[in-house]
Design an enzyme around this catalytic site. Structure first.
Site, PDB file in Angstrom:
ATOM      1  N   ARG A  78      46.688 -10.182  32.152  1.00 31.72           N
ATOM      2  CA  ARG A  78      47.732 -10.944  31.453  1.00 31.72           C
ATOM      3  C   ARG A  78      48.247 -11.985  32.436  1.00 31.72           C
ATOM      4  O   ARG A  78      48.480 -11.674  33.605  1.00 31.72           O
ATOM      5  CB  ARG A  78      48.868 -10.027  31.002  1.00 31.72           C
ATOM      6  N   ARG A 128      53.673  -1.966  26.470  1.00 29.67           N
ATOM      7  CA  ARG A 128      52.651  -1.433  25.560  1.00 29.67           C
ATOM      8  C   ARG A 128      51.223  -1.797  25.952  1.00 29.67           C
ATOM      9  O   ARG A 128      50.338  -0.947  25.957  1.00 29.67           O
ATOM     10  CB  ARG A 128      52.855  -1.976  24.131  1.00 29.67           C
ATOM     11  N   THR A 129      50.996  -3.061  26.224  1.00 30.31           N
ATOM     12  CA  THR A 129      49.607  -3.502  26.412  1.00 30.31           C
ATOM     13  C   THR A 129      49.005  -2.832  27.642  1.00 30.31           C
ATOM     14  O   THR A 129      47.913  -2.271  27.583  1.00 30.31           O
ATOM     15  CB  THR A 129      49.558  -5.038  26.547  1.00 30.31           C
ATOM     16  N   HIS A 159      46.506 -13.373  22.067  1.00 31.61           N
ATOM     17  CA  HIS A 159      46.684 -11.961  22.445  1.00 31.61           C
ATOM     18  C   HIS A 159      45.710 -11.147  21.578  1.00 31.61           C
ATOM     19  O   HIS A 159      46.114 -10.443  20.660  1.00 31.61           O
ATOM     20  CB  HIS A 159      48.133 -11.552  22.197  1.00 31.61           C
ATOM     21  N   LYS A 188      51.103 -14.534  48.591  1.00 28.03           N
ATOM     22  CA  LYS A 188      50.829 -15.249  49.858  1.00 28.03           C
ATOM     23  C   LYS A 188      50.055 -16.542  49.603  1.00 28.03           C
ATOM     24  O   LYS A 188      49.665 -17.218  50.546  1.00 28.03           O
ATOM     25  CB  LYS A 188      49.986 -14.367  50.784  1.00 28.03           C
TER      26      LYS A 188
END
Ligand code: CP
Length: 326
Positions: A122, A72-73, A150, A101
């Site tokens: 995120r 969703r986000t 959030h 890496k």
């Protein structure tokens, strides 16, 4: 708590003899927004719901950096940018990037800021977005940092609450499930501080609301009650029933997850005596906290809630970039 953001403020900072333009418009915690900011964002979200297709981001590039999974986000932020006429770059799997890496978060942010006007990120580490915002030349939007915050979810939660209740003030909000690791309940609790809420926290001992958030309630005179039992008495006194998923990915002991994962499930029969205005919210994804027989109950609002994320995130992007909506 309320550090008001000034979208026009830019700081010049010396760094190795070079002057960097630091942008203070980042959204890292919901406490970056004042009450006025929140109310103005809700009004902008309403405007976007009336017409989500506007050319406000023409010429802008937005980067979505998702070091943790999301449906969703990420997709609602990307839809928001697309519907506003901007362009998207980014990744949904950090294993496909040079962080696999050994490139640091610092260097990744510095690189991406060469290409984008805004970074939406995120990350599994609490504080990662705050850290990035301290040196990023472009604004950062926190799309979730570990079990911490959030804030864009909170804006869509507030918009959903406002739409369904007609107000934000004086509501009884019952939060159920994983109140320890669930970052959405932490952000929502802090935002509701402006609106005189009463909270019920329903959780087992292992997943109860952390002390720092209860101390926040104590400090600001916010009434709350803690329960182990998910009883009809609690449900029947509730305006917003906020269900949460037990966050398996945050557990270090998988046996503990197995013990607590199925403790609280909302079934349709449990809503029989609930208030007419009660709405069931859930940030999603759901695992088994809400039975499928609840989905057809008019009080189930979680899919519309996710849709509201598009409008709320359009409003947030414009605010962070200093773009006037009307
Ligand atoms: N509510 C939420 O954050 O959902 P995603 O993890 O799918 O983005």
């Amino acid at each position: 708590m309320s550090k008001h953001i000034d979208l026009k403020v830019e700081q010049k900072k010396q760094n190795n003899g070079k002057t960097l333009i630091m942008n203070n418009a980042s959204l890292v915690s919901i406490s970056d927004f004042s009450k006025e900011d929140i109310l103005s964002l809700l009004e902008d979200a309403r405007c976007f719901e009336e017409n989500p297709n506007r050319d406000l981001l023409a010429g802008k590039v937005v980067a979505t950096l998702f070091f943790e999974p999301s449906t969703r986000t990420r997709l609602s932020f990307e839809t928001a940018v697309n519907r506003l006429g901007g362009r998207i770059i980014g990744f949904s799997d950090a294993n496909t990037t040079s962080s696999s890496k050994g490139e640091t978060l610092h260097d990744t942010i510095m690189m991406v800021s060469n290409y984008a006007d805004l970074i939406i990120m995120r990350h599994h580490l609490e504080g990662a977005a705050r850290y990035a915002s301290e040196f990023s030349p472009v604004p950062i939007i926190n799309a979730g940092d570990g079990a911490n915050q959030h804030p864009s979810q909170t804006m869509l939660d507030l918009y959903s609450i406002y739409k369904t209740q007609g107000k934000l003030d004086d509501l009884t909000i019952t939060m159920v499930g994983d109140l320890k690791y669930g970052r959405t309940v932490h952000s929502l609790l802090m935002a509701m501080y402006y609106f005189h809420p009463k909270f019920n926290f329903v959780a087992c001992d292992e997943l109860r609301m952390p002390d720092e958030y209860k101390a926040f309630c104590d400090k600001h005179g916010i009434e709350y009650h803690e329960y182990h039992e998910f009883s009809e008495d609690v449900i029947n006194s509730t305006d917003i029933l906020y269900m949460t998923r037990v966050q398996r990915e945050r557990f270090t002991d998988i046996m503990e997850y197995e013990r607590v994962k199925n403790l609280y499930t909302l079934k349709n029969s449990m809503l029989c005596g609930s208030k007419e205005n009660l709405r069931v919210l859930h940030p999603l994804p759901r695992v088994n906290e809400i039975s499928y027989d609840v989905d057809n109950n008019p009080k189930a609002y979680y899919f519309q809630q996710a849709r509201n994320g598009l409008y709320a995130r359009q409003a947030i992007i414009c605010k962070v970039l200093g773009i006037k909506v009307k």
